[in-house]
Design an enzyme around this catalytic site. Structure first.
Site, PDB file in Angstrom:
ATOM      1  N   SER A 150       1.722  15.650  31.834  1.00 48.78           N
ATOM      2  CA  SER A 150       1.338  14.231  31.760  1.00 48.78           C
ATOM      3  C   SER A 150      -0.131  14.155  31.382  1.00 48.78           C
ATOM      4  CB  SER A 150       1.530  13.575  33.123  1.00 48.78           C
ATOM      5  OG  SER A 150       0.878  12.324  33.164  1.00 48.78           O
ATOM      6  N   TYR A 170       1.288  13.152  42.471  1.00 49.37           N
ATOM      7  CA  TYR A 170       1.806  13.211  41.098  1.00 49.37           C
ATOM      8  C   TYR A 170       0.728  13.768  40.160  1.00 49.37           C
ATOM      9  CZ  TYR A 170       3.773  11.756  36.617  1.00 49.37           C
ATOM     10  OH  TYR A 170       4.268  11.750  35.335  1.00 49.37           O
ATOM     11  N   LYS A 174       0.730  17.462  38.128  1.00 52.65           N
ATOM     12  CA  LYS A 174       0.714  17.610  36.669  1.00 52.65           C
ATOM     13  C   LYS A 174      -0.433  18.538  36.241  1.00 52.65           C
ATOM     14  CE  LYS A 174       4.394  15.233  35.707  1.00 52.65           C
ATOM     15  NZ  LYS A 174       5.579  15.880  35.138  1.00 52.65           N
TER      16      LYS A 174
HETATM   17  P1  NDP Z   1      12.730   9.074  34.726  1.00 55.46           P
HETATM   18  O1  NDP Z   1      12.291   8.646  36.083  1.00 55.46           O
HETATM   19  O2  NDP Z   1      13.191   8.050  33.748  1.00 55.46           O
HETATM   20  O3  NDP Z   1      13.868  10.212  34.851  1.00 55.46           O
HETATM   21  C1  NDP Z   1      13.685  11.310  35.686  1.00 55.46           C
HETATM   22  C2  NDP Z   1      14.722  12.338  35.345  1.00 55.46           C
HETATM   23  O4  NDP Z   1      14.495  13.522  36.125  1.00 55.46           O
HETATM   24  C3  NDP Z   1      16.140  11.886  35.654  1.00 55.46           C
HETATM   25  O5  NDP Z   1      16.991  12.363  34.651  1.00 55.46           O
HETATM   26  C4  NDP Z   1      16.453  12.569  36.981  1.00 55.46           C
HETATM   27  O6  NDP Z   1      17.863  12.799  37.205  1.00 55.46           O
HETATM   28  C5  NDP Z   1      15.717  13.890  36.787  1.00 55.46           C
HETATM   29  N1  NDP Z   1      15.394  14.538  38.056  1.00 55.46           N
HETATM   30  C6  NDP Z   1      14.569  14.092  39.033  1.00 55.46           C
HETATM   31  N2  NDP Z   1      14.550  14.955  40.061  1.00 55.46           N
HETATM   32  C7  NDP Z   1      15.379  15.976  39.729  1.00 55.46           C
HETATM   33  C8  NDP Z   1      15.790  17.162  40.384  1.00 55.46           C
HETATM   34  N3  NDP Z   1      15.338  17.481  41.598  1.00 55.46           N
HETATM   35  N4  NDP Z   1      16.656  17.969  39.742  1.00 55.46           N
HETATM   36  C9  NDP Z   1      17.128  17.663  38.511  1.00 55.46           C
HETATM   37  N5  NDP Z   1      16.775  16.552  37.846  1.00 55.46           N
HETATM   38  C10 NDP Z   1      15.915  15.710  38.449  1.00 55.46           C
HETATM   39  O7  NDP Z   1      11.498   9.916  34.158  1.00 55.46           O
HETATM   40  P2  NDP Z   1      10.685   9.773  32.792  1.00 55.46           P
HETATM   41  O8  NDP Z   1      11.599   9.884  31.647  1.00 55.46           O
HETATM   42  O9  NDP Z   1       9.762   8.627  32.899  1.00 55.46           O
HETATM   43  O10 NDP Z   1       9.769  11.085  32.876  1.00 55.46           O
HETATM   44  C11 NDP Z   1      10.216  12.338  32.423  1.00 55.46           C
HETATM   45  C12 NDP Z   1       9.073  13.326  32.584  1.00 55.46           C
HETATM   46  O11 NDP Z   1       7.925  12.842  31.893  1.00 55.46           O
HETATM   47  C13 NDP Z   1       8.622  13.507  34.038  1.00 55.46           C
HETATM   48  O12 NDP Z   1       8.231  14.839  34.254  1.00 55.46           O
HETATM   49  C14 NDP Z   1       7.426  12.590  34.139  1.00 55.46           C
HETATM   50  O13 NDP Z   1       6.540  12.961  35.167  1.00 55.46           O
HETATM   51  C15 NDP Z   1       6.813  12.778  32.768  1.00 55.46           C
HETATM   52  N6  NDP Z   1       5.932  11.692  32.353  1.00 55.46           N
HETATM   53  C16 NDP Z   1       6.393  10.405  32.290  1.00 55.46           C
HETATM   54  C17 NDP Z   1       5.543   9.393  31.898  1.00 55.46           C
HETATM   55  C18 NDP Z   1       5.968   7.972  31.801  1.00 55.46           C
HETATM   56  O14 NDP Z   1       5.096   7.112  31.538  1.00 55.46           O
HETATM   57  N7  NDP Z   1       7.236   7.639  31.977  1.00 55.46           N
HETATM   58  C19 NDP Z   1       4.133   9.668  31.556  1.00 55.46           C
HETATM   59  C20 NDP Z   1       3.764  11.054  31.642  1.00 55.46           C
HETATM   60  C21 NDP Z   1       4.646  12.026  32.033  1.00 55.46           C
HETATM   61  P3  NDP Z   1      18.783  11.629  37.874  1.00 55.46           P
HETATM   62  O15 NDP Z   1      18.952  10.566  36.827  1.00 55.46           O
HETATM   63  O16 NDP Z   1      20.048  12.313  38.210  1.00 55.46           O
HETATM   64  O17 NDP Z   1      18.017  11.130  39.067  1.00 55.46           O
END
Ligand code: NDP
Length: 263
Positions: A150, A170, A174
Site C-alpha cells: 500500500s 494497517y 504494509k
Molecule cells: P477488499 O476488502 O475489497 O477484499 C479483501 C479480500 O481479501 C477479500 O477477497 C477477502 O476474502 C480476502 N481475505 C481477507 N482476509 C483473508 C484471509 N484471512 N484469507 C484469505 N482471504 C482473505 O480489499 P481491497 O480489494 O480493497 O484490497 C486488496 C488489497 O489491496 C489489500 O491487501 C489491501 O490492503 C490493499 N490495498 C487496498 C487499497 C484500497 O484503497 N482499497 C489501498 C492500498 C492497498 P472474503 O471476500 O472471503 O472475505
C-alpha cells in the site's frame, strides 16, 4: 496507440490470486484470465466466490476455480497450493493480495486487533509466498510473486480530517510487508523467483467504502490526478510483473497511487 504490439500473454500460465473474489483481487483475477492464464481464487468466507470463478471461467475460456483458505493458516495454504497444482496445472505466478484493516484510535487497539491485521497482511502474505517458493525450488523453476502492499508503507496516510479514525496496525503492516518483499526477493533470487510489491493509492473498493465523505474528498484532492483509482487500474503493473517482460524486475515496490505526493 503507443502500446500497440505490446501484448501481455499469460497463456499456459496458472496464477493464484489471494482475495481474488472481490475488490482489487477480483480485477486481478479477471485480468490474468483475459490474458489466457488459469486462475485460482483464494478467498476467506464470501459465499459467492465459486460463482465468481465460474463466471470468469466462462467469460475468458480458461480454468478458474475458487478455493476457501484462510491465508493465516500455513498448513492450509500449503495444502491448497497442492490441490491447485493438481486441478489447474503448474502454478507460475502468485498475487498475494488478501488484506484487512482495523480502524480505531491507537490508544484503543488490542492484541486481538494486532493479530487480526498482521496474521493476514504479513503472515498470510508470507505463507502464500512461501507455499509457491517451496514448490518452485523443489521443481527447479522460477516464478513471479506480486505482493499487494500500500502507499501507506511509505506515508502515514492520515489527514487531520481522519482523526480519530486511524489505522496504525494497517499502515505498519504494509511497511512490514514491503520489507518482507525485499527480504524474500534477496533470498530467492538465486532460484529465479522474483518478488515485488505493488502499492496502490486510494482505490474504490469495500475496504474504502466506509470512509467519511470529507475523508474521501480529502484523499482525492491530495492526489495529483484528483481522484481515486478504480480497482482495474491496479492490474497493469501486476500483469507486467507476472509476464516475461519483467525478467529483470525484483525486490522493488511499485506505487500505483495517482501521484500521492502530499497527504
Ligand atoms: P477488499 O476488502 O475489497 O477484499 C479483501 C479480500 O481479501 C477479500 O477477497 C477477502 O476474502 C480476502 N481475505 C481477507 N482476509 C483473508 C484471509 N484471512 N484469507 C484469505 N482471504 C482473505 O480489499 P481491497 O480489494 O480493497 O484490497 C486488496 C488489497 O489491496 C489489500 O491487501 C489491501 O490492503 C490493499 N490495498 C487496498 C487499497 C484500497 O484503497 N482499497 C489501498 C492500498 C492497498 P472474503 O471476500 O472471503 O472475505
Amino acid at each position: 496507440m503507443a502500446t500497440q504490439g505490446f501484448v501481455i500473454d499469460l497463456s499456459n500460465k496458472c496464477i493464484v490470486v489471494t482475495g481474488g473474489n472481490r475488490g482489487i483481487g477480483f480485477e486481478m483475477s479477471k485480468a490474468v484470465a483475459k490474458a489466457g492464464a488459469n486462475v485460482a481464487i483464494i478467498y476467506r468466507s464470501s459465499k459467492n466466490a465459486p460463482d465468481v470463478a465460474d463466471n470468469i471461467s466462462k467469460e475468458y475460456k480458461v480454468k478458474a476455480k475458487a478455493y476457501q483458505c484462510d491465508v493465516s493458516d500455513a498448513e492450509k495454504v500449503n495444502k491448497t497450493f497442492e490441490v491447485i497444482e493438481r486441478e489447474l496445472g503448474p502454478i507460475t505466478g502468485v498475487i498475494a493480495n488478501a488484506g484487512v484493516s482495523v480502524v480505531k484510535p491507537a490508544i484503543d487497539l488490542t492484541t486481538e486487533d494486532f493479530n487480526k491485521v498482521y496474521n493476514v497482511n504479513v503472515l498470510g502474505v508470507f505463507n502464500t509466498a512461501r507455499a509457491a517458493a517451496k514448490h518452485w525450488i523443489n521443481m527447479k523453476h522460477g516464478g513471479s510473486i506480486v505482493i499487494t502492499s500500500s502507499m501507506s508503507s511509505r506515508i502515514i496516510n492520515q489527514s487531520a480530517l481522519q482523526k480519530p479514525l486511524t489505522q496504525v496496525f494497517y499502515n505498519s503492516s504494509k511497511g512490514a510487508v514491503t520489507n518482507l518483499t525485499k527480504g524474500l526477493a534477496a533470498e530467492w533470487a538465486p532460484y529465479n523467483i522474483r518478488v515485488n510489491a505493488l502499492s496502490p493509492g486510494y482505490v474504490n473498493t469495500d475496504q474504502t467504502s466506509g470512509s467519511a465523505k470529507e475523508v474521501l474528498e480529502y484523499q482525492a484532492k491530495t492526489t495529483l490526478l484528483g481522484r481515486f483509482a478504480e480497482p482495474e487500474e491496479m492490474t497493469g503493473q501486476a500483469m507486467l510483473l507476472l509476464s516475461d517482460y519483467a525478467t529483470y524486475m525484483t525486490g522493488a515496490e511499485y506505487f500505483v497511487d495517482g501521484g500521492k505526493l502530499v497527504w
